[in-house]
Motif scaffolding. Structure first.
Motif, mmCIF file in Angstrom:
data_model
loop_
_atom_site.group_PDB
_atom_site.id
_atom_site.type_symbol
_atom_site.label_atom_id
_atom_site.label_comp_id
_atom_site.label_asym_id
_atom_site.label_seq_id
_atom_site.Cartn_x
_atom_site.Cartn_y
_atom_site.Cartn_z
ATOM 1 N N VAL A 184 0.831 -1.204 0.000
ATOM 2 C CA VAL A 184 0.000 0.000 0.000
ATOM 3 C C VAL A 184 0.869 1.259 0.000
ATOM 4 C CG1 VAL A 184 -1.653 1.348 1.364
ATOM 5 C CG2 VAL A 184 -2.006 -1.096 1.053
ATOM 6 N N GLU A 185 1.980 1.202 0.754
ATOM 7 C CA GLU A 185 2.854 2.376 0.829
ATOM 8 C C GLU A 185 3.518 2.670 -0.511
ATOM 9 O OE1 GLU A 185 6.607 4.114 3.491
ATOM 10 O OE2 GLU A 185 5.855 2.078 3.835
ATOM 11 N N TYR A 186 3.981 1.618 -1.203
ATOM 12 C CA TYR A 186 4.739 1.828 -2.437
ATOM 13 C C TYR A 186 3.872 1.764 -3.702
ATOM 14 C CZ TYR A 186 8.898 1.399 0.449
ATOM 15 O OH TYR A 186 9.859 1.597 1.402
ATOM 16 N N PHE A 187 2.676 1.180 -3.606
ATOM 17 C CA PHE A 187 1.802 1.092 -4.780
ATOM 18 C C PHE A 187 0.456 1.742 -4.458
ATOM 19 C CE2 PHE A 187 4.795 -2.478 -5.061
ATOM 20 C CZ PHE A 187 5.353 -2.212 -6.312
ATOM 21 N N ASN A 188 -0.579 0.937 -4.235
ATOM 22 C CA ASN A 188 -1.888 1.477 -3.890
ATOM 23 C C ASN A 188 -2.710 0.398 -3.203
ATOM 24 O OD1 ASN A 188 -3.156 -0.154 -6.025
ATOM 25 N ND2 ASN A 188 -2.192 1.326 -7.424
ATOM 26 N N THR A 189 -3.951 0.705 -2.858
ATOM 27 C CA THR A 189 -4.773 -0.234 -2.083
ATOM 28 C C THR A 189 -5.366 -1.357 -2.921
ATOM 29 O OG1 THR A 189 -6.696 1.223 -2.373
ATOM 30 C CG2 THR A 189 -5.371 1.520 -0.364
ATOM 31 N N THR A 190 -5.207 -1.323 -4.243
ATOM 32 C CA THR A 190 -5.746 -2.401 -5.072
ATOM 33 C C THR A 190 -4.782 -3.577 -5.208
ATOM 34 O OG1 THR A 190 -4.896 -1.419 -7.118
ATOM 35 C CG2 THR A 190 -7.103 -0.763 -6.421
ATOM 36 N N VAL A 191 -3.484 -3.327 -5.012
ATOM 37 C CA VAL A 191 -2.479 -4.377 -5.201
ATOM 38 C C VAL A 191 -2.713 -5.589 -4.292
ATOM 39 C CG1 VAL A 191 -0.010 -4.906 -4.967
ATOM 40 C CG2 VAL A 191 -0.729 -2.812 -6.120
ATOM 41 N N PRO A 192 -3.056 -5.419 -2.995
ATOM 42 C CA PRO A 192 -3.294 -6.590 -2.146
ATOM 43 C C PRO A 192 -4.355 -7.543 -2.687
ATOM 44 C CG PRO A 192 -3.087 -4.631 -0.797
ATOM 45 C CD PRO A 192 -3.129 -4.172 -2.220
ATOM 46 N N PHE A 193 -5.368 -7.029 -3.375
ATOM 47 C CA PHE A 193 -6.416 -7.894 -3.930
ATOM 48 C C PHE A 193 -5.845 -8.816 -5.011
ATOM 49 C CE2 PHE A 193 -8.756 -4.226 -2.283
ATOM 50 C CZ PHE A 193 -9.731 -4.850 -1.536
ATOM 51 N N TYR A 194 -4.945 -8.284 -5.825
ATOM 52 C CA TYR A 194 -4.333 -9.104 -6.874
ATOM 53 C C TYR A 194 -3.440 -10.192 -6.265
ATOM 54 C CZ TYR A 194 -5.956 -5.534 -10.150
ATOM 55 O OH TYR A 194 -6.742 -4.690 -10.889
ATOM 56 N N PHE A 195 -2.643 -9.827 -5.258
ATOM 57 C CA PHE A 195 -1.798 -10.819 -4.587
ATOM 58 C C PHE A 195 -2.648 -11.920 -3.949
ATOM 59 C CE2 PHE A 195 1.726 -7.502 -4.003
ATOM 60 C CZ PHE A 195 2.454 -8.024 -5.059
ATOM 61 N N ALA A 196 -3.753 -11.510 -3.295
ATOM 62 C CA ALA A 196 -4.637 -12.475 -2.638
ATOM 63 C C ALA A 196 -5.276 -13.415 -3.660
ATOM 64 C CB ALA A 196 -5.712 -11.743 -1.847
ATOM 65 N N ALA A 197 -5.691 -12.875 -4.815
ATOM 66 C CA ALA A 197 -6.290 -13.703 -5.869
ATOM 67 C C ALA A 197 -5.280 -14.720 -6.384
ATOM 68 C CB ALA A 197 -6.795 -12.818 -7.011
ATOM 69 N N ILE A 198 -4.032 -14.292 -6.533
ATOM 70 C CA ILE A 198 -2.977 -15.216 -6.978
ATOM 71 C C ILE A 198 -2.780 -16.328 -5.961
ATOM 72 C CG2 ILE A 198 -0.490 -15.401 -7.394
ATOM 73 C CD1 ILE A 198 -0.630 -12.566 -8.586
ATOM 74 N N GLY A 199 -2.856 -15.993 -4.656
ATOM 75 C CA GLY A 199 -2.703 -17.009 -3.612
ATOM 76 C C GLY A 199 -3.773 -18.074 -3.683
ATOM 77 N N PHE A 200 -5.037 -17.671 -3.810
ATOM 78 C CA PHE A 200 -6.136 -18.642 -3.899
ATOM 79 C C PHE A 200 -6.030 -19.465 -5.182
ATOM 80 C CE2 PHE A 200 -7.951 -17.063 -0.200
ATOM 81 C CZ PHE A 200 -9.201 -17.609 0.062
ATOM 82 N N ALA A 201 -5.727 -18.799 -6.291
ATOM 83 C CA ALA A 201 -5.635 -19.505 -7.570
ATOM 84 C C ALA A 201 -4.482 -20.515 -7.555
ATOM 85 C CB ALA A 201 -5.447 -18.504 -8.711
ATOM 86 N N SER A 202 -3.350 -20.134 -6.958
ATOM 87 C CA SER A 202 -2.197 -21.040 -6.893
ATOM 88 C C SER A 202 -2.506 -22.266 -6.044
ATOM 89 C CB SER A 202 -0.984 -20.297 -6.314
ATOM 90 O OG SER A 202 -0.627 -19.199 -7.121
ATOM 91 N N LEU A 203 -3.182 -22.052 -4.912
ATOM 92 C CA LEU A 203 -3.548 -23.182 -4.060
ATOM 93 C C LEU A 203 -4.536 -24.092 -4.777
ATOM 94 C CD1 LEU A 203 -3.117 -24.455 -1.314
ATOM 95 C CD2 LEU A 203 -5.008 -23.083 -0.428
ATOM 96 N N GLY A 204 -5.474 -23.505 -5.531
ATOM 97 C CA GLY A 204 -6.401 -24.313 -6.316
ATOM 98 C C GLY A 204 -5.686 -25.136 -7.366
#
Length: 392
Positions: free
Chosen positions: A354-374
């Motif tokens: 959030v400090e270096y990018f913006n508040t939308t970046v965490p959503f993309y990282f979280a989506a990658i985490g769920f998709a990778s586990l799937g």
């Protein structure tokens, strides 16, 4: 009052009190201590998770000798005292210090969960786990709404007083139960069906999955209200809390659906297939929340809440199905450590992103985490299927 009802009340009170400030840590530190550094706030959240992670196994060991009710009676009294010290803290480091000691004591209430499961037959575990999952979600709803109300009054510190009052109510409930049930302070020995010489392999599997799930799920929490208010600048703190709590309302819908599922003409999937579908839908819901559309965020939080409820309930049902009553507390504590590792990693990453990018970046990282586990789960299902086919 029955023991089960008392445990439900203890759970709801505990979760409400512990989540009063959770959606609003950035706003709380900014208003009370003039601290607005996202990385520092992320480190604070990570510190809270480390504290609970280290404290729970300790309380699990203590609970093998002393009864849980006696343990909660003592720890919540001291936790209330530290809550009052947090209220009167004059600087951020003093607050930080008292808050961590408060969490050490509050961590003991997490043993309510394995304690309640130990009292029920394994055939009832699905309903109990679903019930407690919804209680956790509704506690989060209550905490978020009450916390948002205090912020709307410009008195966020009142949340700390309410938390201390909740601890006192828990103490009274525990004292009532010990007197009415005529319980002593010492724990009755529980015979183990299968003596262990080492931690079973299935525990390590659940630990790995829990790290990924809780890492991904928690990434979007600390700054979600900030993200929402950036899209809807006219939203009040209370309205932001309502949007924050949407997944909890979705969890209630899923609890009702699971309860009446046998009466509905819907296909029944295996637990593994259901888990895989939930991970995929969870990834989609996380990705869509990063989009700049108010209604898309609201609808995707409903989808995400349904998926997250199914993932968490299935993981715990599968865990306790493989465990045994004598080890419920210790097994749950080990997996809870893994859950907190995921939350700690998320807390550190979300502040920096959030400090270096913006508040939308965490959503993309979280989506990658769920998709990778799937993807890993799908690969494992196919690998086991090929192995079984070859053996045949």
């Amino acid at each position: 009052m029955s023991l089960r009802l008392a445990l439900i009340l203890l759970t709801v009170i505990s979760v409400v009190c512990d989540t009063l400030l959770l959606p609003f840590y950035p706003q709380f530190f900014a208003s009370e201590f003039s601290v607005s550094n996202p990385t520092l706030i992320g480190v604070f959240v990570a510190n809270c998770c480390i504290t609970v992670m280290l404290a729970l196994p300790l309380w699990a060991k203590v609970a093998k000798k002393y009864h849980e009710l006696a343990l909660w009676l003592v720890t919540q009294v001291i936790a209330a005292c530290f809550g009052l010290l947090c209220y009167f803290a004059t600087n951020v480091w003093e607050f930080w210090f008292y808050y961590q000691f408060m969490l050490v004591l509050k961590a003991s209430y997490l043993l309510i969960y394995p304690f309640a499961l130990r009292l029920e037959q394994q055939s009832k575990h699905l309903s109990i786990i679903g019930l407690f999952s919804v209680l956790m979600h509704f506690g989060a709803i209550g905490g978020a709404l009450v916390g948002g109300y205090f912020f709307s009054l410009n008195e966020p510190r009142y949340a700390l007083l309410l938390s201390a009052a909740g601890d006192v109510i828990q103490v009274l409930l525990c004292a009532y139960l010990m007197l009415s049930l005529k319980l002593g302070i010492y724990q009755h020995a529980i015979e183990s069906e299968k003596p262990r010489t080492r931690t079973p392999y299935f525990i390590w599997q659940f630990c790995f999955i829990s790290v990924v799930v809780y890492f991904s799920a928690f990434l979007i929490r600390p700054f979600f209200t900030t993200h929402w208010q950036g899209m809807s600048a006219q939203s009040s703190a209370f309205e932001s809390a309502l949007v924050y709590a949407i997944p909890a309302f979705s969890a209630l819908l899923m609890l009702l659906f699971n309860h009446f599922r046998q009466r509905l003409p819907v296909p029944t999937l295996s637990r593994t297939s259901t888990l895989l579908c939930a991970l995929i839908f969870g990834a989609i819901g996380l990705y869509l929340q990063a989009q700049e559309s108010v209604w898309l965020v609201v609808s995707s939080r409903i989808l995400y809440g349904i998926a997250l409820f199914q993932v968490m309930v299935l993981l715990e049902v599968m865990l306790f199905a493989k465990s045994e009553p004598a080890h419920y507390g210790s097994d749950f504590a080990k997996v809870h450590v893994a859950q907190n590792i995921g939350v700690i990693l998320a807390s550190l990453l979300v502040g920096m992103s959030v400090e270096y990018f913006n508040t939308t970046v965490p959503f993309y990282f979280a989506a990658i985490g769920f998709a990778s586990l799937g993807a890993i789960l799908l690969w494992r299902v196919k690998f086991v299927g090929r192995t079984a086919h070859t053996a045949t």
